[in-house]
Scaffold this motif. Structure first.
Motif, PDB file in Angstrom:
ATOM      1  N   ARG A  51      34.611  50.674  31.367  1.00 18.75           N
ATOM      2  CA  ARG A  51      34.870  49.254  31.625  1.00 18.75           C
ATOM      3  C   ARG A  51      36.302  48.862  31.279  1.00 18.75           C
ATOM      4  NH1 ARG A  51      30.313  45.752  31.633  1.00 18.75           N
ATOM      5  NH2 ARG A  51      31.363  44.389  30.159  1.00 18.75           N
ATOM      6  N   ASN A  54      38.877  49.036  34.644  1.00 15.64           N
ATOM      7  CA  ASN A  54      39.191  47.849  35.456  1.00 15.64           C
ATOM      8  C   ASN A  54      39.405  46.607  34.581  1.00 15.64           C
ATOM      9  OD1 ASN A  54      36.579  47.317  34.719  1.00 15.64           O
ATOM     10  ND2 ASN A  54      35.770  47.162  36.784  1.00 15.64           N
ATOM     11  N   LEU A  56      37.611  45.205  32.414  1.00 22.15           N
ATOM     12  CA  LEU A  56      36.474  44.336  32.160  1.00 22.15           C
ATOM     13  C   LEU A  56      36.251  44.221  30.645  1.00 22.15           C
ATOM     14  CD1 LEU A  56      34.684  42.920  34.232  1.00 22.15           C
ATOM     15  CD2 LEU A  56      33.055  44.771  34.021  1.00 22.15           C
ATOM     16  N   ASN A  85      43.050  40.710  39.754  1.00 20.61           N
ATOM     17  CA  ASN A  85      42.186  40.563  40.927  1.00 20.61           C
ATOM     18  C   ASN A  85      42.611  41.516  42.041  1.00 20.61           C
ATOM     19  OD1 ASN A  85      40.704  38.638  39.607  1.00 20.61           O
ATOM     20  ND2 ASN A  85      41.847  36.922  40.463  1.00 20.61           N
ATOM     21  N   ARG A  88      41.548  45.040  40.995  1.00 22.94           N
ATOM     22  CA  ARG A  88      40.096  45.247  41.069  1.00 22.94           C
ATOM     23  C   ARG A  88      39.600  45.407  42.500  1.00 22.94           C
ATOM     24  NH1 ARG A  88      38.652  40.879  36.400  1.00 22.94           N
ATOM     25  NH2 ARG A  88      38.741  42.304  34.621  1.00 22.94           N
ATOM     26  N   GLU A  89      40.363  44.891  43.453  1.00 21.64           N
ATOM     27  CA  GLU A  89      39.972  45.116  44.845  1.00 21.64           C
ATOM     28  C   GLU A  89      39.949  46.605  45.164  1.00 21.64           C
ATOM     29  OE1 GLU A  89      41.913  42.842  47.881  1.00 21.64           O
ATOM     30  OE2 GLU A  89      41.947  41.027  46.667  1.00 21.64           O
ATOM     31  N   MET A  93      32.907  48.978  41.282  1.00 17.56           N
ATOM     32  CA  MET A  93      32.104  49.273  40.098  1.00 17.56           C
ATOM     33  C   MET A  93      30.629  49.057  40.393  1.00 17.56           C
ATOM     34  SD  MET A  93      32.682  48.073  36.216  1.00 17.56           S
ATOM     35  CE  MET A  93      32.219  49.207  34.936  1.00 17.56           C
ATOM     36  N   PHE A  95      26.831  48.898  38.428  1.00 18.09           N
ATOM     37  CA  PHE A  95      26.298  48.640  37.088  1.00 18.09           C
ATOM     38  C   PHE A  95      24.886  49.204  36.924  1.00 18.09           C
ATOM     39  CE2 PHE A  95      29.288  45.328  38.173  1.00 18.09           C
ATOM     40  CZ  PHE A  95      30.020  45.126  37.018  1.00 18.09           C
ATOM     41  N   ASN A  99      23.161  43.999  39.187  1.00 19.42           N
ATOM     42  CA  ASN A  99      23.896  42.733  39.262  1.00 19.42           C
ATOM     43  C   ASN A  99      24.128  42.265  40.691  1.00 19.42           C
ATOM     44  OD1 ASN A  99      23.947  43.039  36.529  1.00 19.42           O
ATOM     45  ND2 ASN A  99      26.144  43.352  36.357  1.00 19.42           N
ATOM     46  N   LEU A 100      23.124  42.450  41.531  1.00 21.66           N
ATOM     47  CA  LEU A 100      23.209  41.862  42.870  1.00 21.66           C
ATOM     48  C   LEU A 100      23.150  40.349  42.743  1.00 21.66           C
ATOM     49  CD1 LEU A 100      20.896  44.135  45.038  1.00 21.66           C
ATOM     50  CD2 LEU A 100      23.396  44.083  44.965  1.00 21.66           C
ATOM     51  N   ALA A 113      32.677  39.216  49.204  1.00 21.91           N
ATOM     52  CA  ALA A 113      34.027  39.457  48.692  1.00 21.91           C
ATOM     53  C   ALA A 113      35.040  39.744  49.819  1.00 21.91           C
ATOM     54  CB  ALA A 113      34.003  40.586  47.665  1.00 21.91           C
ATOM     55  N   ARG A 161      27.995  47.130  48.493  1.00 20.75           N
ATOM     56  CA  ARG A 161      28.803  45.948  48.183  1.00 20.75           C
ATOM     57  C   ARG A 161      30.166  46.369  47.636  1.00 20.75           C
ATOM     58  NH1 ARG A 161      26.678  41.944  43.531  1.00 20.75           N
ATOM     59  NH2 ARG A 161      27.093  43.792  42.259  1.00 20.75           N
ATOM     60  N   ALA A 162      30.169  47.356  46.734  1.00 21.87           N
ATOM     61  CA  ALA A 162      31.435  47.815  46.166  1.00 21.87           C
ATOM     62  C   ALA A 162      32.279  48.524  47.231  1.00 21.87           C
ATOM     63  CB  ALA A 162      31.172  48.746  44.988  1.00 21.87           C
ATOM     64  N   MET A 165      34.697  46.709  49.903  1.00 22.81           N
ATOM     65  CA  MET A 165      36.082  46.346  49.594  1.00 22.81           C
ATOM     66  C   MET A 165      37.038  47.526  49.826  1.00 22.81           C
ATOM     67  SD  MET A 165      36.340  43.178  48.910  1.00 22.81           S
ATOM     68  CE  MET A 165      37.988  43.055  48.210  1.00 22.81           C
TER      69      MET A 165
ATOM     70  N   GLY B 117      26.164  39.430  33.772  1.00 24.20           N
ATOM     71  CA  GLY B 117      26.408  40.480  34.756  1.00 24.20           C
ATOM     72  C   GLY B 117      26.810  39.923  36.116  1.00 24.20           C
ATOM     73  N   GLN B 118      26.375  38.706  36.410  1.00 20.99           N
ATOM     74  CA  GLN B 118      26.730  38.090  37.687  1.00 20.99           C
ATOM     75  C   GLN B 118      28.230  37.816  37.758  1.00 20.99           C
ATOM     76  OE1 GLN B 118      24.634  37.231  40.397  1.00 20.99           O
ATOM     77  NE2 GLN B 118      23.335  38.689  39.338  1.00 20.99           N
ATOM     78  N   ALA B 121      30.044  41.211  37.918  1.00 18.80           N
ATOM     79  CA  ALA B 121      29.985  41.847  39.237  1.00 18.80           C
ATOM     80  C   ALA B 121      30.958  41.169  40.193  1.00 18.80           C
ATOM     81  CB  ALA B 121      28.560  41.778  39.783  1.00 18.80           C
ATOM     82  N   ARG B 123      33.682  39.480  39.383  1.00 18.60           N
ATOM     83  CA  ARG B 123      35.065  39.760  38.985  1.00 18.60           C
ATOM     84  C   ARG B 123      35.483  41.183  39.357  1.00 18.60           C
ATOM     85  NH1 ARG B 123      37.872  36.479  35.681  1.00 18.60           N
ATOM     86  NH2 ARG B 123      39.500  37.477  36.885  1.00 18.60           N
ATOM     87  N   THR B 124      34.574  42.149  39.249  1.00  9.29           N
ATOM     88  CA  THR B 124      34.963  43.525  39.595  1.00  9.29           C
ATOM     89  C   THR B 124      35.225  43.675  41.084  1.00  9.29           C
ATOM     90  OG1 THR B 124      32.656  44.184  39.773  1.00  9.29           O
ATOM     91  CG2 THR B 124      33.738  44.649  37.696  1.00  9.29           C
ATOM     92  N   LEU B 125      34.688  42.773  41.896  1.00 13.87           N
ATOM     93  CA  LEU B 125      34.980  42.830  43.327  1.00 13.87           C
ATOM     94  C   LEU B 125      36.358  42.252  43.637  1.00 13.87           C
ATOM     95  CD1 LEU B 125      31.500  41.731  44.659  1.00 13.87           C
ATOM     96  CD2 LEU B 125      32.575  43.935  45.097  1.00 13.87           C
ATOM     97  N   GLY B 126      36.960  41.603  42.643  1.00 10.97           N
ATOM     98  CA  GLY B 126      38.297  41.036  42.835  1.00 10.97           C
ATOM     99  C   GLY B 126      38.302  39.522  42.932  1.00 10.97           C
ATOM    100  N   LEU B 127      37.137  38.885  42.767  1.00 11.56           N
ATOM    101  CA  LEU B 127      37.097  37.423  42.803  1.00 11.56           C
ATOM    102  C   LEU B 127      37.743  36.848  41.543  1.00 11.56           C
ATOM    103  CD1 LEU B 127      34.826  38.048  44.956  1.00 11.56           C
ATOM    104  CD2 LEU B 127      33.708  35.980  44.155  1.00 11.56           C
TER     105      LEU B 127
END
Lengths: 256, 218
Positions: A51, A54, A56, A85, A88-89, A93, A95, A99-100, A113, A161-162, A165, B117-118, B121, B123-127
């Protein structure tokens, strides 16, 4: 990009939570296309290290670089936000608990995204969702809400989803630990597929079989140190350190 | 002298116009209280300390004083500093802000309850944090509090009767006008009560539909 420059580089990473040192001077590099497994007992710092890549969980000291660009730069707040940001694009990641986004359909989870950050059109987004979901074998669930998916399907959706990007690097934080045993394989298959496509991956895992069969390198962590690292044949078959041997004796059982 | 409803039909136009104004003021104030509630909740949780303080004072003012007094302040008080609002607007602002503060309390709790976690998740996408709040955290929080916000909106409908005192001819004031001419308070207040009840039923039906739609996506 020169070949001399490592794809991912961690330099002297340290992290404290108050008096507790979670990471104690960790340095490592990962080459493009490499698949690295991080194993170790719980509390060894492996998730924290992942973590930190990125940002986090920001490091207390040390640097993380992706293609020579420092990820965890010290910048004024606004500039840092913009910088992180963007970084991270490129770093996907996945989990342990998926965390959907429960209020969005599978399609919307995948396209939110890219739509927001890359300004793609609705048609492009639909094509992207179909492409990514076909890749993880979830096209038939494209308009379902996450609550109607099984754990394995949820995790495959999270991977899609990951990937939507188009990241350069993928981080997996115990991606199969929360799954029922019979659902682990479908997620592992997707990760194997990514490995065959030469995606660079760093994987925190408790699954020694998977680490042995897919990864190029294995890192064994304990108490905030990387105790031992090397190709899986060496680390699993012929570990040098006593702590590695002890850990593997408890966790391997059937793997070797 | 018993009840005599024979005078009522002649005043039905006035009463129905009152119903229309009551619905208009309730819907407008509800919309303001909803949007305002979200904004206040986000400010209370995420804005810098210095920005939060005036809003805390604002929230305390609206929760700690009578709504009637707030309406007087907005309608009669603000004129003195040059802000001359039409009665309808003053009523919407007063009711809307009052209930925005209550909605904000509900939404704040719901935002805190959304799994961390929401945010991670997203933020890790770049938001950015703002994008993550807008697209991921707040929509989930709002869904969770639609039923209690619905209860607030029914309270808002009933409290809308208070704007009669600043001269908005909504249902209660319309009934009073009719009473002033006919001297039949019991009849017209009963008619008004029935009207409020019917509007209430309509609101509950709308809320149930919204709740059902949300339940489908869970």
């Amino acid at each position: 990009m020169s070949d001399a420059q490592p794809f991912v580089e961690i330099r002297h990473a340290r992290k404290n939570y108050g008096y507790i040192e979670v990471l104690k001077d960790i340095s490592l590099t990962v080459e493009r296309g490499q698949i690295v497994a991080i194993i170790g007992p719980s509390g060894s710092g492996k998730s924290t290290l992942l973590r930190a890549i990125n940002d986090l969980d920001p490091l207390t000291e040390g640097e993380v670089l992706l293609e020579g660009v420092q990820v965890n730069k010290t910048l004024p707040h606004r500039q840092y936000e913009k910088h992180i940001n963007e970084m991270r694009e490129h770093i996907g990641m996945v989990f342990q608990h998926f965390n959907l986004f429960p209020h969005l359909t599978v399609r919307e989870n995948v396209t939110m995204a890219p739509k927001l950050l890359k300004g793609i059109s609705k048609a492009e987004a639909d094509a992207l969702a179909e492409e990514q979901l076909a890749h993880v074998g979830l096209l038939d669930r494209i308009d379902y809400y996450p609550s109607r998916l099984s754990g394995g399907q949820k995790q495959r959706c999270a991977i899609a989803r990951a990937l939507a990007m188009k990241p350069k690097l993928m981080l997996f934080d115990e991606a199969t630990s929360a799954l029922d045993p019979e659902l682990v394989e479908e997620v592992n298959l997707v990760m194997k597929k990514l490995a065959e496509e030469h995606m660079t991956m760093i994987i925190v895992t408790h699954e020694m079989d998977f680490a042995a069969s897919v990864c190029d390198r294995v890192l064994f962590m304990d108490q905030g140190y990387v105790v031992e690292e090397g190709p899986p044949e060496v680390v699993f078959r012929n570990p040098k350190e006593a702590r590695t041997r002890e850990f593997l004796r408890k966790h391997l059982g059937d793997a070797t | 002298m018993g009840l005599d409803f024979s005078v009522v039909p002649g005043w039905m136009d006035t009463i129905l116009l009152g119903v229309v104004w009551t619905i208009a003021i309730t819907v407008s104030a509800a919309a303001l209280s909803f949007v305002g509630g979200i904004l206040l909740a986000v400010i209370a949780l995420y804005a810098p300390w210095i920005v939060r303080q005036p809003f805390r004072l604002f929230a305390w003012l609206f929760m700690g004083t009578p709504l009637l007094l707030q309406l007087f302040l907005i309608y009669f008080g603000l004129i003195q500093i040059g802000i001359d609002l039409p009665a309808f607007v003053a009523g919407v602002v007063g009711l809307g802000l009052h209930f925005a503060v209550y909605n904000s309390e509900l939404i704040q709790t719901a935002i805190i309850a959304v799994d961390t976690g929401q945010m991670e998740a997203a933020r890790t996408l770049g938001l950015s944090r703002t994008q993550a709040l807008r697209k991921v955290v707040v929509p989930q929080a709002v869904r969770d509090v639609i039923p209690p916000i619905g209860n607030n909106m029914i309270a808002l409908l009933k409290d809308s009767a208070l704007v009669s005192v600043i001269g908005v001819t909504e249902l209660t004031l319309s009934a009073q006008l009719a009473i002033g001419r006919t001297y039949r308070p019991f009849e017209f207040y009963l008619v008004a009560a029935v009207c409020y009840y019917v509007i209430n039923l309509g609101m509950e039906a709308v809320l149930r539909r919204i709740e059902r739609r949300i339940a489908l996506s869970r």
